[in-house]
Scaffold this motif. Structure first.
Motif, PDB file in Angstrom:
ATOM      1  N   ALA A 194      -3.578  12.302  40.856  1.00 50.54           N
ATOM      2  CA  ALA A 194      -2.997  13.143  39.806  1.00 50.54           C
ATOM      3  C   ALA A 194      -2.016  12.419  38.884  1.00 50.54           C
ATOM      4  O   ALA A 194      -1.859  12.837  37.730  1.00 50.54           O
ATOM      5  N   PRO A 195      -1.330  11.336  39.308  1.00 53.16           N
ATOM      6  CA  PRO A 195      -0.454  10.644  38.354  1.00 53.16           C
ATOM      7  C   PRO A 195      -1.169  10.114  37.111  1.00 53.16           C
ATOM      8  O   PRO A 195      -0.498   9.776  36.127  1.00 53.16           O
ATOM      9  N   ILE A 196      -2.503  10.080  37.116  1.00 49.57           N
ATOM     10  CA  ILE A 196      -3.210   9.687  35.894  1.00 49.57           C
ATOM     11  C   ILE A 196      -2.864  10.644  34.757  1.00 49.57           C
ATOM     12  O   ILE A 196      -3.018  10.305  33.574  1.00 49.57           O
ATOM     13  N   ALA A 197      -2.362  11.828  35.093  1.00 54.14           N
ATOM     14  CA  ALA A 197      -1.914  12.781  34.071  1.00 54.14           C
ATOM     15  C   ALA A 197      -0.866  12.170  33.154  1.00 54.14           C
ATOM     16  O   ALA A 197      -0.733  12.578  31.993  1.00 54.14           O
ATOM     17  N   LEU A 198      -0.113  11.199  33.664  1.00 54.39           N
ATOM     18  CA  LEU A 198       0.949  10.608  32.851  1.00 54.39           C
ATOM     19  C   LEU A 198       0.405   9.848  31.648  1.00 54.39           C
ATOM     20  O   LEU A 198       1.126   9.655  30.661  1.00 54.39           O
ATOM     21  N   THR A 199      -0.860   9.419  31.703  1.00 52.76           N
ATOM     22  CA  THR A 199      -1.451   8.793  30.511  1.00 52.76           C
ATOM     23  C   THR A 199      -1.492   9.778  29.349  1.00 52.76           C
ATOM     24  O   THR A 199      -1.512   9.367  28.183  1.00 52.76           O
ATOM     25  N   SER A 200      -1.498  11.062  29.669  1.00 54.19           N
ATOM     26  CA  SER A 200      -1.550  12.097  28.630  1.00 54.19           C
ATOM     27  C   SER A 200      -0.236  12.223  27.874  1.00 54.19           C
ATOM     28  O   SER A 200      -0.204  12.785  26.772  1.00 54.19           O
ATOM     29  N   THR A 201       0.853  11.720  28.467  1.00 51.94           N
ATOM     30  CA  THR A 201       2.160  11.905  27.827  1.00 51.94           C
ATOM     31  C   THR A 201       2.353  11.008  26.611  1.00 51.94           C
ATOM     32  O   THR A 201       3.376  11.115  25.925  1.00 51.94           O
ATOM     33  N   ASN A 202       1.399  10.147  26.330  1.00 50.72           N
ATOM     34  CA  ASN A 202       1.457   9.371  25.092  1.00 50.72           C
ATOM     35  C   ASN A 202       1.051  10.203  23.880  1.00 50.72           C
ATOM     36  O   ASN A 202       1.028   9.696  22.758  1.00 50.72           O
ATOM     37  N   TRP A 203       0.719  11.472  24.136  1.00 52.46           N
ATOM     38  CA  TRP A 203       0.375  12.396  23.050  1.00 52.46           C
ATOM     39  C   TRP A 203       1.088  13.725  23.242  1.00 52.46           C
ATOM     40  O   TRP A 203       1.452  14.098  24.356  1.00 52.46           O
ATOM     41  N   ARG A 204       1.247  14.438  22.139  1.00 47.09           N
ATOM     42  CA  ARG A 204       1.677  15.820  22.147  1.00 47.09           C
ATOM     43  C   ARG A 204       0.766  16.601  21.200  1.00 47.09           C
ATOM     44  O   ARG A 204      -0.110  16.016  20.545  1.00 47.09           O
ATOM     45  N   VAL A 205       0.959  17.907  21.149  1.00 46.66           N
ATOM     46  CA  VAL A 205       0.143  18.769  20.293  1.00 46.66           C
ATOM     47  C   VAL A 205       1.081  19.626  19.456  1.00 46.66           C
ATOM     48  O   VAL A 205       1.989  20.274  19.996  1.00 46.66           O
ATOM     49  N   ASP A 206       0.873  19.631  18.143  1.00 48.35           N
ATOM     50  CA  ASP A 206       1.788  20.372  17.275  1.00 48.35           C
ATOM     51  C   ASP A 206       1.435  21.856  17.219  1.00 48.35           C
ATOM     52  O   ASP A 206       0.506  22.324  17.894  1.00 48.35           O
ATOM     53  N   GLN A 207       2.174  22.591  16.404  1.00 45.07           N
ATOM     54  CA  GLN A 207       2.015  24.041  16.324  1.00 45.07           C
ATOM     55  C   GLN A 207       0.621  24.455  15.851  1.00 45.07           C
ATOM     56  O   GLN A 207       0.165  25.564  16.129  1.00 45.07           O
ATOM     57  N   ASN A 208      -0.058  23.557  15.146  1.00 44.41           N
ATOM     58  CA  ASN A 208      -1.401  23.854  14.646  1.00 44.41           C
ATOM     59  C   ASN A 208      -2.500  23.411  15.603  1.00 44.41           C
ATOM     60  O   ASN A 208      -3.686  23.514  15.280  1.00 44.41           O
ATOM     61  N   GLY A 209      -2.102  22.895  16.768  1.00 45.20           N
ATOM     62  CA  GLY A 209      -3.090  22.428  17.730  1.00 45.20           C
ATOM     63  C   GLY A 209      -3.591  21.032  17.453  1.00 45.20           C
ATOM     64  O   GLY A 209      -4.611  20.610  18.018  1.00 45.20           O
ATOM     65  N   THR A 210      -2.873  20.289  16.622  1.00 45.60           N
ATOM     66  CA  THR A 210      -3.285  18.930  16.265  1.00 45.60           C
ATOM     67  C   THR A 210      -2.539  17.913  17.124  1.00 45.60           C
ATOM     68  O   THR A 210      -1.302  17.913  17.150  1.00 45.60           O
ATOM     69  N   PRO A 211      -3.254  17.042  17.831  1.00 48.84           N
ATOM     70  CA  PRO A 211      -2.576  16.022  18.644  1.00 48.84           C
ATOM     71  C   PRO A 211      -1.932  14.948  17.771  1.00 48.84           C
ATOM     72  O   PRO A 211      -2.414  14.635  16.686  1.00 48.84           O
ATOM     73  N   TYR A 212      -0.839  14.392  18.285  1.00 49.14           N
ATOM     74  CA  TYR A 212      -0.207  13.270  17.606  1.00 49.14           C
ATOM     75  C   TYR A 212       0.398  12.341  18.656  1.00 49.14           C
ATOM     76  O   TYR A 212       0.738  12.761  19.767  1.00 49.14           O
ATOM     77  N   GLY A 213       0.506  11.073  18.324  1.00 46.89           N
ATOM     78  CA  GLY A 213       1.032  10.090  19.253  1.00 46.89           C
ATOM     79  C   GLY A 213       2.535  10.199  19.409  1.00 46.89           C
ATOM     80  O   GLY A 213       3.249  10.551  18.466  1.00 46.89           O
ATOM     81  N   VAL A 214       3.016   9.900  20.622  1.00 40.40           N
ATOM     82  CA  VAL A 214       4.448   9.926  20.921  1.00 40.40           C
ATOM     83  C   VAL A 214       4.993   8.509  20.787  1.00 40.40           C
ATOM     84  O   VAL A 214       4.528   7.590  21.475  1.00 40.40           O
ATOM     85  N   GLN A 215       5.952   8.334  19.914  1.00 40.81           N
ATOM     86  CA  GLN A 215       6.499   7.003  19.668  1.00 40.81           C
ATOM     87  C   GLN A 215       7.507   6.583  20.735  1.00 40.81           C
ATOM     88  O   GLN A 215       7.599   5.411  21.084  1.00 40.81           O
ATOM     89  N   ASP A 216       8.272   7.536  21.253  1.00 41.16           N
ATOM     90  CA  ASP A 216       9.313   7.230  22.236  1.00 41.16           C
ATOM     91  C   ASP A 216       9.072   8.106  23.461  1.00 41.16           C
ATOM     92  O   ASP A 216       9.688   9.162  23.620  1.00 41.16           O
ATOM     93  N   ASN A 217       8.182   7.664  24.321  1.00 40.01           N
ATOM     94  CA  ASN A 217       7.749   8.464  25.473  1.00 40.01           C
ATOM     95  C   ASN A 217       8.701   8.245  26.644  1.00 40.01           C
ATOM     96  O   ASN A 217       8.701   7.187  27.279  1.00 40.01           O
ATOM     97  N   ALA A 218       9.508   9.246  26.954  1.00 39.99           N
ATOM     98  CA  ALA A 218      10.504   9.123  28.024  1.00 39.99           C
ATOM     99  C   ALA A 218       9.863   8.853  29.378  1.00 39.99           C
ATOM    100  O   ALA A 218      10.467   8.199  30.240  1.00 39.99           O
TER     101      ALA A 218
END
Length: 306
Positions: A194-218
């Motif tokens: 399940a930690p493979i889920a962390l690869t997903s944290t390099n992206w987020r999804v905006d209010q319109n449902g559009t994915p975008y890359g995370v520049q500063d991923n904590a």
């Protein structure tokens, strides 16, 4: 590439259910809202041995390959694990509802193969239960007229099995959920694959449902653990995942997928040994396999009570 039936390992969820069922109301979700599939092989007795897994697994492999293998004698020897599996199946019956169960594989061990008909009978007798989708939960969290909020969650736990390698890998909606969880003080627990889920944290999804890359991923500041290439290769060559005549290979290995995504990953030299890596600053804990589930559930409890 040919496919094999995969699912989640209930053993990597059940102890969390046991630890918290009297104190919490659970919300069950999958990326698309479809009911999850249980992996038959996750009910193999060695996976229930936790901190004794190295010895139990080695002994079990030797017994499974013995032409005179006796299921009743094996179950008698590991009666405590049989009892634990029964308790965990009862937890499934109380909480998860009717779920599909994977077909056995050519190298599914004889004991769990004999157990599977009872498993199927009991799980298929259950009433179906709803599972939320991640887009649905995000939409509800963002809707000011909806009472649902990630801020009301104390923790999220995701079990392994091979299913997360498909559903959790670079999943933009899952990335948004994990970021929302962290921002709202939700403790995140991921085990085995399940930690493979962390690869997903390099992206987020905006209010319109559009994915975008995370520049500063904590999340990238956390050292994490998972099943390593060595342990996975052992399963592919000699374990239940092996498809004769072989070789059997996956599209990628979880530890390598995490490193490629920018994470620092620690794996075990002995795959059945225990590694648990809590990160209080991020609000994250990862475990390297079913052997850590007891100490991982204890860690969640301790974190929530401090």
């Amino acid at each position: 590439m040919p496919s094999i039936p995969i699912g989640f390992f209930h053993v990597e969820l059940a102890q969390v259910l046991a630890e918290f069922e009297n104190d919490y109301t659970f919300t069950f979700a999958t990326p698309d809202g479809e009911v999850p599939q249980i992996d038959t092989n996750g009910f193999s007795l060695p996976w229930h041995a936790t901190d004794r897994m190295t010895d139990v697994y080695a002994d079990s492999v030797q017994q499974f390959t013995d032409p005179n293998f006796n299921i009743d004698a094996y179950r008698h020897k590991y009666a405590g694990l049989v009892e634990r599996r029964e308790r965990e199946l009862q937890l499934l019956e109380r909480h998860l509802g009717q779920l599909p169960i994977t077909d056995p594989l050519p190298c599914t061990d004889a004991e769990v193969l004999a157990f599977r008909p009872e498993l199927v009978r009991r799980v298929q007798a259950l009433q179906p239960k709803p599972y939320a989708s991640l887009p649905e939960l995000i939409r509800r969290h963002r809707d000011p007229s909806d009472s649902f909020s990630f801020a009301d969650f104390d923790f999220i736990h995701a079990p392994g099995g091979h299913a997360p390698m498909v559903d959790f890998h670079k999943n933009r909606w899952l990335g948004e959920v994990l970021h929302l969880a962290r921002e709202n003080g939700v403790y995140i627990s991921l085990i085995c694959h399940a930690p493979i889920a962390l690869t997903s944290t390099n992206w987020r999804v905006d209010q319109n449902g559009t994915p975008y890359g995370v520049q500063d991923n904590a999340f990238l500041s956390a050292e994490v653990t998972t099943v390593g290439r060595e342990g996975e290769t052992g399963m592919l060559d000699q374990g239940y995942v092996h498809i004769p005549p072989g070789p059997t290979r996956l599209e990628y290995f979880v530890d390598e997928g995490l490193r490629e995504a920018g994470f620092t990953v620690k794996t075990a030299a002995i795959p059945t040994s225990l590694i648990l890596l809590p990160n209080p600053q991020i609000g994250l804990v990862t475990g390297n396999g079913p052997q850590t589930i007891d100490i991982q559930a204890t860690n969640i409890r301790a974190t929530l009570t401090t």
